[in-house]
Design a protein around this motif. Structure first.
Motif, PDB file in Angstrom:
ATOM      1  N   GLU A 109       0.770  -1.190  -0.070  1.00  0.00           N
ATOM      2  CA  GLU A 109       0.166   0.131   0.082  1.00  0.00           C
ATOM      3  C   GLU A 109       0.950   1.254   0.010  1.00  0.00           C
ATOM      4  N   GLY A 110       0.511   2.186  -0.532  1.00  0.00           N
ATOM      5  CA  GLY A 110       1.382   3.559  -0.594  1.00  0.00           C
ATOM      6  C   GLY A 110       2.295   3.565  -1.966  1.00  0.00           C
ATOM      7  N   GLN A 111       2.340   2.630  -2.507  1.00  0.00           N
ATOM      8  CA  GLN A 111       3.539   2.601  -3.824  1.00  0.00           C
ATOM      9  C   GLN A 111       2.795   3.081  -5.057  1.00  0.00           C
ATOM     10  N   SER A 112       3.081   3.710  -6.013  1.00  0.00           N
ATOM     11  CA  SER A 112       2.705   4.294  -6.994  1.00  0.00           C
ATOM     12  C   SER A 112       1.943   3.202  -7.617  1.00  0.00           C
ATOM     13  N   ALA A 113       0.784   3.484  -8.313  1.00  0.00           N
ATOM     14  CA  ALA A 113      -0.049   2.476  -9.239  1.00  0.00           C
ATOM     15  C   ALA A 113       0.820   1.725 -10.093  1.00  0.00           C
ATOM     16  N   ALA A 114       1.491   2.283 -10.812  1.00  0.00           N
ATOM     17  CA  ALA A 114       2.281   1.847 -11.548  1.00  0.00           C
ATOM     18  C   ALA A 114       3.254   0.566 -11.031  1.00  0.00           C
ATOM     19  N   ARG A 115       3.946   0.881  -9.902  1.00  0.00           N
ATOM     20  CA  ARG A 115       4.781  -0.063  -9.097  1.00  0.00           C
ATOM     21  C   ARG A 115       3.917  -1.343  -8.649  1.00  0.00           C
ATOM     22  N   GLN A 116       2.656  -1.125  -8.250  1.00  0.00           N
ATOM     23  CA  GLN A 116       1.690  -1.830  -7.812  1.00  0.00           C
ATOM     24  C   GLN A 116       1.299  -2.933  -8.851  1.00  0.00           C
ATOM     25  N   MET A 117       1.222  -2.427 -10.088  1.00  0.00           N
ATOM     26  CA  MET A 117       0.620  -3.150 -11.321  1.00  0.00           C
ATOM     27  C   MET A 117       1.855  -3.855 -11.652  1.00  0.00           C
ATOM     28  N   MET A 118       2.941  -3.304 -11.795  1.00  0.00           N
ATOM     29  CA  MET A 118       4.157  -4.246 -12.400  1.00  0.00           C
ATOM     30  C   MET A 118       4.215  -5.306 -11.368  1.00  0.00           C
ATOM     31  N   GLY A 119       4.088  -5.058 -10.016  1.00  0.00           N
ATOM     32  CA  GLY A 119       4.409  -6.315  -8.893  1.00  0.00           C
ATOM     33  C   GLY A 119       3.508  -7.393  -9.219  1.00  0.00           C
ATOM     34  N   PHE A 120       2.011  -6.793  -9.336  1.00  0.00           N
ATOM     35  CA  PHE A 120       0.989  -8.011  -9.728  1.00  0.00           C
ATOM     36  C   PHE A 120       1.261  -8.661 -10.883  1.00  0.00           C
ATOM     37  N   PHE A 121       1.593  -7.985 -12.024  1.00  0.00           N
ATOM     38  CA  PHE A 121       1.959  -8.648 -13.200  1.00  0.00           C
ATOM     39  C   PHE A 121       3.015  -9.846 -13.190  1.00  0.00           C
ATOM     40  N   GLY A 128       1.576 -17.746 -12.042  1.00  0.00           N
ATOM     41  CA  GLY A 128       0.287 -18.211 -12.478  1.00  0.00           C
ATOM     42  C   GLY A 128       0.478 -18.735 -13.924  1.00  0.00           C
ATOM     43  N   ILE A 129       1.609 -18.548 -14.538  1.00  0.00           N
ATOM     44  CA  ILE A 129       1.786 -19.097 -15.870  1.00  0.00           C
ATOM     45  C   ILE A 129       3.318 -20.076 -15.948  1.00  0.00           C
ATOM     46  N   GLY A 130       4.221 -19.312 -15.210  1.00  0.00           N
ATOM     47  CA  GLY A 130       5.430 -20.388 -15.051  1.00  0.00           C
ATOM     48  C   GLY A 130       5.441 -21.545 -14.262  1.00  0.00           C
ATOM     49  N   VAL A 131       4.978 -21.292 -13.243  1.00  0.00           N
ATOM     50  CA  VAL A 131       4.828 -22.548 -12.322  1.00  0.00           C
ATOM     51  C   VAL A 131       3.866 -23.367 -12.749  1.00  0.00           C
ATOM     52  N   VAL A 132       3.014 -23.034 -13.158  1.00  0.00           N
ATOM     53  CA  VAL A 132       1.697 -23.858 -13.624  1.00  0.00           C
ATOM     54  C   VAL A 132       2.159 -24.657 -14.686  1.00  0.00           C
ATOM     55  N   ALA A 157       0.636 -22.145 -27.666  1.00  0.00           N
ATOM     56  CA  ALA A 157      -0.587 -21.544 -27.901  1.00  0.00           C
ATOM     57  C   ALA A 157      -1.570 -20.947 -26.803  1.00  0.00           C
ATOM     58  N   PHE A 158      -1.001 -21.473 -25.615  1.00  0.00           N
ATOM     59  CA  PHE A 158      -1.814 -20.726 -24.227  1.00  0.00           C
ATOM     60  C   PHE A 158      -1.115 -19.525 -23.878  1.00  0.00           C
ATOM     61  N   ILE A 159       0.158 -19.093 -24.184  1.00  0.00           N
ATOM     62  CA  ILE A 159       0.793 -17.857 -23.547  1.00  0.00           C
ATOM     63  C   ILE A 159      -0.181 -16.410 -24.062  1.00  0.00           C
ATOM     64  N   PRO A 160      -0.341 -16.488 -25.320  1.00  0.00           N
ATOM     65  CA  PRO A 160      -1.228 -15.042 -25.330  1.00  0.00           C
ATOM     66  C   PRO A 160      -2.584 -14.650 -24.504  1.00  0.00           C
ATOM     67  N   GLY A 161      -3.240 -15.990 -24.468  1.00  0.00           N
ATOM     68  CA  GLY A 161      -4.305 -15.601 -23.525  1.00  0.00           C
ATOM     69  C   GLY A 161      -4.090 -15.885 -21.903  1.00  0.00           C
ATOM     70  N   ASP A 162      -2.870 -16.372 -21.683  1.00  0.00           N
ATOM     71  CA  ASP A 162      -2.421 -16.346 -20.305  1.00  0.00           C
ATOM     72  C   ASP A 162      -1.912 -14.856 -19.895  1.00  0.00           C
ATOM     73  N   LEU A 163      -1.419 -14.268 -20.994  1.00  0.00           N
ATOM     74  CA  LEU A 163      -0.943 -12.934 -20.792  1.00  0.00           C
ATOM     75  C   LEU A 163      -2.013 -12.105 -20.558  1.00  0.00           C
ATOM     76  N   VAL A 164      -3.225 -12.366 -21.085  1.00  0.00           N
ATOM     77  CA  VAL A 164      -4.331 -11.523 -21.139  1.00  0.00           C
ATOM     78  C   VAL A 164      -5.028 -11.741 -19.711  1.00  0.00           C
ATOM     79  N   LYS A 165      -4.802 -12.932 -19.004  1.00  0.00           N
ATOM     80  CA  LYS A 165      -5.416 -13.359 -17.801  1.00  0.00           C
ATOM     81  C   LYS A 165      -4.679 -12.427 -16.712  1.00  0.00           C
ATOM     82  N   ALA A 166      -3.091 -12.505 -17.024  1.00  0.00           N
ATOM     83  CA  ALA A 166      -2.424 -11.668 -16.261  1.00  0.00           C
ATOM     84  C   ALA A 166      -2.678 -10.324 -16.009  1.00  0.00           C
ATOM     85  N   ALA A 167      -2.908  -9.779 -17.083  1.00  0.00           N
ATOM     86  CA  ALA A 167      -3.367  -8.243 -17.315  1.00  0.00           C
ATOM     87  C   ALA A 167      -4.712  -8.013 -16.311  1.00  0.00           C
TER      88      ALA A 167
END
Length: 188
Positions: A109-121, A128-132, A157-167
């Motif tokens: 909490e308190g980080q910039s929105a960009a930094r939080q979003m980068m961390g979540f992504f 959610g992609i690599g480990v799975v 074939a799954f990577i593009p959809g998984d990147l959308v899910k990550a976003a």
């Protein structure tokens, strides 16, 4: 674990089940469909953290094991857990834990929105992609009798959809942390 932790885990199990109502998209020649339930790995890890998120998916796997049709397409039962998608399903537990662990370390909490979003992504992509994929691909190769290189190539074939899910998970987690933070605080 507190009662609140258990309630949040159960709530996310319900959310993951609801994601299963979104029809799976089969991919020709690949026995693993595209499902929205895999996005729950990212959502649970980023929103409620490693332990609670992994508990949510553990509960889901228990429900599947006892035969409840809680996976996309109304699937359930031990046959699903030992079938071609079994490695991915068990990988959801580990992937959620890793996603949550990374999110707990990178996002405050308190980080910039960009930094939080980068961390979540980053958390969503790694856990959610690599480990799975690391859990699911060897199992799929083994069960289907398909060479690992073929499974690896088919997984592209799954990577593009998984990147959308990550976003999507990134945007949802950011919205939650702003309005009602649930991610456990970093321990020193």
């Amino acid at each position: 674990m507190t009662t609140r932790d258990l309630v949040l885990a159960a709530l996310f199990t319900a959310i993951i089940i609801v994601l299963g109502f979104i029809p799976a998209v089969p991919i020709p020649l690949i026995p693993v469909p595209i499902t929205a339930q895999s996005m729950g790995v990212m959502l649970a890890g980023c929103i409620i953290g490693a332990k609670r998120g992994a508990l949510a998916y553990t509960l889901l796997v228990v429900l599947v094991a006892v035969g409840l049709p809680v996976l996309s397409g109304g699937r359930g039962g031990l046959n699903v857990l030992v079938g071609p998608t079994g490695g991915y399903i068990f990988g959801w537990i580990i992937g959620t834990f890793v996603t949550g662990l990374i999110a707990e370390k990178l996002v405050r909490e308190g980080q910039s929105a960009a930094r939080q979003m980068m961390g979540f992504f980053i958390a969503s992509v790694v856990g959610g992609i690599g480990v799975v994929y690391l859990c699911g691909m060897p199992w799929l190769s083994f069960v289907a009798g398909t060479p690992f290189n073929t499974v690896l190539f088919g997984s592209l074939a799954f990577i593009p959809g998984d990147l959308v899910k990550a976003a999507i998970a990134t945007l949802a987690a950011r919205a939650v942390i702003v309005g009602y933070p649930l991610l456990p605080a970093k321990t020193h």
